[in-house]
Design a protein around this motif. Structure first.
Motif, PDB file in Angstrom:
ATOM      1  N   LEU A  90     118.839  65.135  29.140  1.00 48.24           N
ATOM      2  CA  LEU A  90     119.339  65.583  30.563  1.00 48.24           C
ATOM      3  C   LEU A  90     117.747  66.756  30.935  1.00 48.24           C
ATOM      4  N   LEU A  91     117.526  67.401  30.085  1.00 46.94           N
ATOM      5  CA  LEU A  91     116.798  68.388  30.544  1.00 46.94           C
ATOM      6  C   LEU A  91     115.507  67.676  30.903  1.00 46.94           C
ATOM      7  N   THR A  92     114.762  66.605  29.978  1.00 42.43           N
ATOM      8  CA  THR A  92     113.750  65.857  30.498  1.00 42.43           C
ATOM      9  C   THR A  92     114.043  65.209  31.683  1.00 42.43           C
ATOM     10  N   LEU A  93     115.278  64.739  32.068  1.00 42.51           N
ATOM     11  CA  LEU A  93     115.330  64.088  33.456  1.00 42.51           C
ATOM     12  C   LEU A  93     115.229  65.189  34.418  1.00 42.51           C
ATOM     13  N   GLY A  94     115.744  66.403  34.103  1.00 41.59           N
ATOM     14  CA  GLY A  94     115.628  67.365  35.213  1.00 41.59           C
ATOM     15  C   GLY A  94     114.210  67.646  35.542  1.00 41.59           C
ATOM     16  N   ARG A  95     113.488  67.858  34.398  1.00 38.04           N
ATOM     17  CA  ARG A  95     111.886  68.249  34.553  1.00 38.04           C
ATOM     18  C   ARG A  95     111.089  67.007  35.279  1.00 38.04           C
ATOM     19  N   ALA A  96     111.851  65.910  35.450  1.00 37.67           N
ATOM     20  CA  ALA A  96     110.982  64.704  35.927  1.00 37.67           C
ATOM     21  C   ALA A  96     110.188  64.996  37.175  1.00 37.67           C
ATOM     22  N   SER A  97     110.663  65.814  37.846  1.00 38.61           N
ATOM     23  CA  SER A  97     109.708  66.380  39.242  1.00 38.61           C
ATOM     24  C   SER A  97     108.521  66.840  39.111  1.00 38.61           C
ATOM     25  N   TRP A  98     108.327  67.624  37.779  1.00 36.51           N
ATOM     26  CA  TRP A  98     107.186  68.414  37.470  1.00 36.51           C
ATOM     27  C   TRP A  98     106.553  67.679  36.491  1.00 36.51           C
ATOM     28  N   GLN A  99     106.483  66.364  36.361  1.00 31.22           N
ATOM     29  CA  GLN A  99     105.816  65.489  35.580  1.00 31.22           C
ATOM     30  C   GLN A  99     104.887  64.635  36.383  1.00 31.22           C
ATOM     31  N   PRO A 100     103.784  65.028  36.770  1.00 28.71           N
ATOM     32  CA  PRO A 100     103.109  64.131  37.685  1.00 28.71           C
ATOM     33  C   PRO A 100     102.819  62.677  37.494  1.00 28.71           C
ATOM     34  N   GLU A 101     102.550  62.403  35.996  1.00 28.75           N
ATOM     35  CA  GLU A 101     102.636  61.059  35.820  1.00 28.75           C
ATOM     36  C   GLU A 101     103.836  60.110  36.273  1.00 28.75           C
ATOM     37  N   VAL A 102     104.965  60.792  35.723  1.00 26.41           N
ATOM     38  CA  VAL A 102     106.186  60.174  36.005  1.00 26.41           C
ATOM     39  C   VAL A 102     106.461  59.779  37.517  1.00 26.41           C
ATOM     40  N   MET A 103     106.181  60.853  38.353  1.00 23.89           N
ATOM     41  CA  MET A 103     106.550  60.756  39.677  1.00 23.89           C
ATOM     42  C   MET A 103     105.302  59.926  40.507  1.00 23.89           C
ATOM     43  N   HIS A 104     103.997  59.907  39.818  1.00 25.40           N
ATOM     44  CA  HIS A 104     103.005  59.433  40.847  1.00 25.40           C
ATOM     45  C   HIS A 104     103.330  58.104  41.349  1.00 25.40           C
ATOM     46  N   PRO A 105     104.202  57.134  40.566  1.00 24.13           N
ATOM     47  CA  PRO A 105     104.384  55.864  41.529  1.00 24.13           C
ATOM     48  C   PRO A 105     105.302  56.080  42.818  1.00 24.13           C
ATOM     49  N   CYS A 106     105.951  57.099  42.738  1.00 21.57           N
ATOM     50  CA  CYS A 106     107.019  57.520  43.747  1.00 21.57           C
ATOM     51  C   CYS A 106     106.181  58.225  45.030  1.00 21.57           C
ATOM     52  N   TYR A 107     104.963  58.984  44.597  1.00 19.90           N
ATOM     53  CA  TYR A 107     104.298  59.502  45.291  1.00 19.90           C
ATOM     54  C   TYR A 107     103.300  58.607  46.269  1.00 19.90           C
ATOM     55  N   GLU A 108     102.909  57.597  45.489  1.00 16.26           N
ATOM     56  CA  GLU A 108     102.121  56.550  46.058  1.00 16.26           C
ATOM     57  C   GLU A 108     102.744  56.057  47.287  1.00 16.26           C
TER      58      GLU A 108
END
Length: 388
Positions: free
Chosen positions: A338-356
């Motif tokens: 759950l903590l890892t999921l919450g930190r997803a917004s601060w993990q650039p590589e995880v969020m990169h496809p969304c930001y693209e």
């Protein structure tokens, strides 16, 4: 850390801002303009999105002072030498083009470009390393560049409007990319915009040497001027901020007794203005805006909607994975997930496809540039990514 449950939401206090630990670190080759050579440094992107570099990883571990550091506000991340060279064309008017750096040690290049601050030419040792660094730096640029916009305060809005009015009085519109970063940097950008034509006409012709050397000296000169301006503005702005707080308290005391009368007068003036401008404004909107409004809204909403859908898909995927752990794993493992999921917004590589998805703005808004003279696409892209 303790988890707080509120209805269906799950909040962790540590996730309300960037993490304190380094977001990413590693070796990169960096082009040094003074020695005209590539040097290897150990770079660290801190939790506040400041980029620092050291002689080596060992120097970092020993607590040595960094070789340098920079905030990422206002920077543009470029992916190829041709993009970087094209960005220099407008900044170095009157100077011949050509490669601004010597032969790189590899093919995995990327660049940090700012018109008035130090440029960074990087070379990673692999495509994977470059991908991770670009994602991390893109996150840092977004976070630091939208510092003022994210405050969402009357003071910040008033400041941005004042800067826009200042530029409009001088016949300059758009260019929202200059309005990125904290207040001193924005003021420095606008002042450099005022000074640049004068500097080009009086300083650039006096720079001697080869074309590459002239280009290097010109860029260094702009960086030194900007650093001096930024230093002066920062000091003055801090003093103004303290004075403004005192003036605000005094102003509140003065206007509070007459506030009702002022609001009534404001409504009366607004009513008179509306009677004068309503008909011409409606006519103008009817033929100049309304026919294009549906397409504009569609173009503006589509990248945001695509980005939000990408975030939703990512969230659903991670939740499905956690559901599979519920029956086979202890509570401690679930809490960590759950903590890892919450930190997803601060993990650039995880969020990169969304930001693209938000980068679709750059293409879809080109029509607005031609039709309405719209500028400042970068600020819109960063704002859309913040919504994710």
């Amino acid at each position: 850390p303790l988890l707080r449950f509120s209805g269906s939401s799950l909040l962790c206090p540590q996730l309300r801002g960037p993490p304190d630990a380094a977001l990413h670190d590693g070796l990169l080759s960096q082009y040094d303009g003074d020695s005209c050579s590539w040097q290897e440094n150990y770079f660290v992107l801190l939790g506040d999105f400041t980029l620092r570099w050291f002689e080596s990883e060992e120097a970092l571990r020993k607590g040595c002072e960094p070789r340098g550091s920079t905030a990422l506000s206002g920077y543009l991340l470029l992916s190829s030498p041709s993009e970087y060279a094209a960005s220099l064309v407008g900044l170095c008017q009157g100077l011949a083009g050509g490669s601004p750096f010597a032969d790189p040690p590899g093919e995995f290049l990327f660049f940090l470009y700012h018109p008035f601050r130090r440029h960074f030419c990087f070379c990673a040792d692999s495509a994977g390393s470059r991908r991770i660094w670009r994602a991390a730096l893109r996150d840092g640029i977004r976070y630091r560049s939208t510092e003022l916009q994210r405050r969402d305060s009357p003071e910040a809005e008033a400041f941005l409007e004042a800067v826009q009015f200042y530029r409009q009085e001088r016949g300059r519109y758009g260019a929202g990319d200059l309005l990125l970063g904290p207040e001193p940097e924005i003021l420095g950008n606008v002042l450099m915009e005022d000074l640049l034509p004068l500097l080009r006409s009086q300083v650039l012709p006096s720079i001697r040497g080869s074309e590459r050397r002239r280009q290097q000296l010109w860029l260094q000169f702009l960086q030194e001027v900007y650093a001096l301006i930024l230093s002066e503005i920062s000091g003055e702005f801090e003093g103004f901020r303290e004075e403004r707080e005192k003036l605000q308290l005094e102003l509140e005391k003065r206007i509070r007794p007459d506030l009702d009368q002022m609001l009534t007068l404001k409504d009366q003036i607004a009513s008179k203005l509306q009677a004068v401008v309503q008909s011409p404004a409606e006519s103008c909107c009817g033929w100049g805006v309304e026919p294009h409004l549906e397409r504009l809204v569609e173009e503006l909403v589509r990248p945001v909607g695509s980005g939000v859908e990408a975030v939703r898909s990512l969230f659903v995927q991670r939740v499905d994975e956690m559901i599979g752990l519920v029956r086979s794993s202890p509570v401690a493992v679930l809490q960590e997930e759950l903590l890892t999921l919450g930190r997803a917004s601060w993990q650039p590589e995880v969020m990169h496809p969304c930001y693209e998805e938000a980068d679709l703005y750059r293409e879809s808004l080109r029509g607005l540039e031609e039709r309405f003279g719209f500028r400042g696409v970068t600020s819109l892209v960063l704002g859309a990514q913040n919504l994710m």
